[in-house]
Write a protein that holds these residues in place. Structure first.
Motif, PDB file in Angstrom:
ATOM      1  N   ARG A 132       0.417  -1.142  -0.206  1.00 21.65           N
ATOM      2  CA  ARG A 132       0.419   0.247  -0.510  1.00 21.65           C
ATOM      3  C   ARG A 132       1.027   1.219   0.356  1.00 21.65           C
ATOM      4  O   ARG A 132       1.973   1.283   0.847  1.00 21.65           O
ATOM      5  CB  ARG A 132      -0.762  -0.079   1.544  1.00 21.65           C
ATOM      6  CG  ARG A 132      -1.722  -1.153   1.362  1.00 21.65           C
ATOM      7  CD  ARG A 132      -2.431  -0.579   2.561  1.00 21.65           C
ATOM      8  NE  ARG A 132      -3.462  -2.335   2.720  1.00 21.65           N
ATOM      9  CZ  ARG A 132      -4.697  -2.214   2.870  1.00 21.65           C
ATOM     10  NH1 ARG A 132      -5.178  -0.890   1.766  1.00 21.65           N
ATOM     11  NH2 ARG A 132      -5.335  -3.259   2.899  1.00 21.65           N
ATOM     12  N   TRP A 133       0.368   2.016  -0.812  1.00 22.98           N
ATOM     13  CA  TRP A 133       0.986   3.142  -0.811  1.00 22.98           C
ATOM     14  C   TRP A 133       1.103   3.367   0.885  1.00 22.98           C
ATOM     15  O   TRP A 133       1.885   5.331   1.310  1.00 22.98           O
ATOM     16  CB  TRP A 133       0.720   4.439  -1.892  1.00 22.98           C
ATOM     17  CG  TRP A 133       0.930   3.955  -3.010  1.00 22.98           C
ATOM     18  CD1 TRP A 133       0.208   3.653  -4.121  1.00 22.98           C
ATOM     19  CD2 TRP A 133       1.801   3.825  -3.770  1.00 22.98           C
ATOM     20  NE1 TRP A 133       0.157   3.178  -5.370  1.00 22.98           N
ATOM     21  CE2 TRP A 133       2.140   3.567  -5.273  1.00 22.98           C
ATOM     22  CE3 TRP A 133       3.938   4.151  -3.326  1.00 22.98           C
ATOM     23  CZ2 TRP A 133       2.690   3.661  -5.920  1.00 22.98           C
ATOM     24  CZ3 TRP A 133       4.333   3.776  -4.132  1.00 22.98           C
ATOM     25  CH2 TRP A 133       4.253   3.646  -5.994  1.00 22.98           C
ATOM     26  N   ASN A 134       0.225   3.791   1.549  1.00 31.26           N
ATOM     27  CA  ASN A 134       0.054   4.194   2.822  1.00 31.26           C
ATOM     28  C   ASN A 134      -0.326   3.016   3.564  1.00 31.26           C
ATOM     29  O   ASN A 134      -1.089   2.507   3.226  1.00 31.26           O
ATOM     30  CB  ASN A 134      -0.710   5.463   3.218  1.00 31.26           C
ATOM     31  CG  ASN A 134      -0.376   6.466   3.302  1.00 31.26           C
ATOM     32  OD1 ASN A 134       0.987   7.138   3.423  1.00 31.26           O
ATOM     33  ND2 ASN A 134      -0.782   7.118   1.806  1.00 31.26           N
ATOM     34  N   ARG A 135       1.149   2.492   4.520  1.00 36.59           N
ATOM     35  CA  ARG A 135       0.554   1.022   5.128  1.00 36.59           C
ATOM     36  C   ARG A 135       0.718   0.724   6.421  1.00 36.59           C
ATOM     37  O   ARG A 135       1.266   1.796   7.332  1.00 36.59           O
ATOM     38  CB  ARG A 135       2.085   0.275   4.598  1.00 36.59           C
ATOM     39  CG  ARG A 135       1.906  -1.130   4.854  1.00 36.59           C
ATOM     40  CD  ARG A 135       3.459  -1.664   5.262  1.00 36.59           C
ATOM     41  NE  ARG A 135       3.504  -2.892   3.494  1.00 36.59           N
ATOM     42  CZ  ARG A 135       5.154  -3.346   2.976  1.00 36.59           C
ATOM     43  NH1 ARG A 135       6.087  -2.486   3.875  1.00 36.59           N
ATOM     44  NH2 ARG A 135       5.143  -3.158   2.135  1.00 36.59           N
ATOM     45  N   PRO A 136      -0.443   0.437   6.393  1.00 38.92           N
ATOM     46  CA  PRO A 136      -0.391  -0.004   8.086  1.00 38.92           C
ATOM     47  C   PRO A 136       1.281  -0.548   8.461  1.00 38.92           C
ATOM     48  O   PRO A 136       0.577  -2.217   8.171  1.00 38.92           O
ATOM     49  CB  PRO A 136      -1.547  -0.231   8.448  1.00 38.92           C
ATOM     50  CG  PRO A 136      -1.892  -1.334   7.189  1.00 38.92           C
ATOM     51  CD  PRO A 136      -1.701  -0.457   6.105  1.00 38.92           C
TER      52      PRO A 136
END
Length: 487
Positions: A316-320
């Motif tokens: 993801r481009w913003n990963r958890p």
């Protein structure tokens, strides 16, 4: 995905056990969230910076093992390609002059590493995609020696069943095929980490998604791949295509890619991990011996190894991020959209801009994600990757406007406010955000400088790229922000 894995062949039984273990981890994660066992939000900034290694002529040098041995520091590690290495910078406080100390610390570490790299005939470069990289530099034989990369390569191609098709339409057109994931090694980035509480995670992730396009527009630094001028931030499209496990038929069916922006705003961090488990088959079905439920019942904090390994194979481009440090679990948003470079000052400015916005946007009375569609945020990222600082981006209350205008009118004041709330010294905040302002006023990013410099050079394209790369490296070492570079 940072941890080492053994060389292994996976059986059907391995995959069944792994699926069961991942689902057990997900159930335990849900219980951890319900019981609020997490370390609370702390204003810490952590970075990962990927770099390229070149020789004296500016060409890719396949020497990361030798360079790492010479650096001999635990915060440095291999990356996918033999011409890549990565530094992991410990999380640090932003308050006071923390951002300046972070910048100076990174510069000192990079200067030390550069001096050691020179002893091995190499030089380090902070850049989104190495302009001199050729197709013949990219192949299974140029993957780093660490077994995890070869295992990942085998599993991606086992899932695909055919070669990768790379096709990027930009100023020029690139179409080629690859028989390994090695083209992904061309992508070198900066990842920003922000620790947040479970209750605040959704707001922070949504905010990070909303500004992803803006970040890429003002920081674009990857206009060339294999000698072709493509997008201002070609790294976005290349990364999406180079790790795609789907053949054309699965794409047509709407199967989700492993490099993914997402498809909706979220209400909990659990949404993201649940999507991972529901949508994605395992690439590396490696099980640990521990039982996360038993660990929790004994009063211990489970590491959820299988869930976190699975999460590490979904880009993801913003990963958890879920992690356990000092016996306490915590959550982080890992922001992955930024390219490396051009200078440490530019990286620090990009980080300050992001952290400033992330102090304000998640706490707004009327959240930005309630005013714009998720598709609009994804469209912004696509437009920014293609056009960089010249992109037109959508923002509520403004409509579709030039990226520079959006940043200058709306987002820079917000970032200033956020850094003030973090307790960042005014002089430090002013200096770093002035770099962002300078790029907007001049229209000059790393990408535009590269293109203008190659155009001014003229002649043979590869020779022009090589000359530009050598000049880029010289300017990189001055730490003068890219908007001040002359063509």
């Amino acid at each position: 995905m940072g941890r080492d894995v053994p060389v292994v062949v996976f059986s059907r039984e391995d995959r069944r056990k792994y699926r069961e273990k991942v689902r057990r981890c997900l159930d335990v994660f849900a219980q951890l969230l319900r019981e609020s066992r997490f370390e609370l939000e702390r204003p810490l900034a952590g970075l990962e910076i990927e770099l390229n290694i070149v020789d004296a002529d500016g060409e890719a040098a396949m020497r990361n093992a030798e360079v790492l041995a010479a650096i001999e520091q635990p915060d440095w590690a291999t990356e996918l390609g033999q011409f890549n290495i990565e530094i992991n910078v410990e999380p640090q406080e932003l308050t006071g002059d923390g951002a300046l100390r972070l910048e100076n610390d990174v510069r000192a570490r990079l200067n030390h590493a550069e001096s050691r790299a020179r002893s091995q005939g190499g030089h380090l470069v902070l850049i989104g995609i190495l302009p001199t990289l050729r197709e013949q530099d990219i192949g299974e034989g140029t993957l780093s020696a660490n077994p995890r990369y070869r295992l990942l390569n085998e599993q991606i191609f086992a899932a695909r069943g055919e070669d990768l098709h790379l096709c990027i339409e930009g100023v020029e057109r690139l179409e080629t095929h690859a028989d390994s994931v090695a083209p992904e090694a061309a992508c070198t980035s900066v990842q920003l980490h922000l620790q947040v509480s479970p209750e605040a995670f959704a707001a922070h992730w949504n905010a990070a998604q909303a500004i992803a396009g803006v970040q890429v527009a003002v920081a674009a630094n990857s206009p060339y791949l294999f000698g072709k001028e493509l997008h201002r931030e070609t790294r976005i499209a290349l990364f999406e295509q180079a790790t795609d496990t789907r053949p054309a038929e699965l794409k047509a069916q709407g199967v989700r890619p492993r490099v993914w922006f997402g498809e909706r705003w979220i209400t909990s961090v659990f949404d993201l991990f649940e999507e991972n488990v529901s949508y994605y088959p395992a690439l590396l079905p490696l099980c640990e011996d521990d039982d996360p439920r038993a660990e929790l019942e004994r009063g211990r904090v489970p590491h959820l190894h299988e869930l976190t390994l699975h999460n590490g194979t979904i880009y993801r481009w913003n990963r958890p991020v879920y992690a356990v440090v000092g016996g306490m679990p915590h959550l982080r948003v890992e922001n992955r959209v930024l390219p490396a470079g051009p200078t440490v000052a530019d990286i620090a400015a990009n980080a300050a801009f992001y952290y400033g916005l992330m102090r304000v946007l998640p706490h707004a009375e009327r959240p930005i994600w309630s005013q714009m569609s998720f598709q609009a945020a994804e469209d912004n990222l696509s437009a920014a990757a293609r056009h960089g600082i010249d992109a037109r981006l959508y923002w509520p209350g403004l409509g579709e406007v030039p990226a520079a205008e959006l940043i200058l009118r709306r987002l820079l004041p917000m970032a200033h406010e956020g850094l003030t709330e973090w307790g960042v010294d005014q002089a430090v905040a002013d200096r770093l955000l002035a770099i962002i302002e300078g790029r907007c006023l001049t229209g000059r990013t790393g990408a535009t400088w590269q293109v203008e410099r190659v155009s001014a050079q003229g002649g043979d394209r590869h020779e022009a790229l090589r000359a530009m790369t050598l000049e880029y490296i010289e300017r990189m070492h001055t730490n003068e922000p890219v908007h001040q570079w002359e063509v």
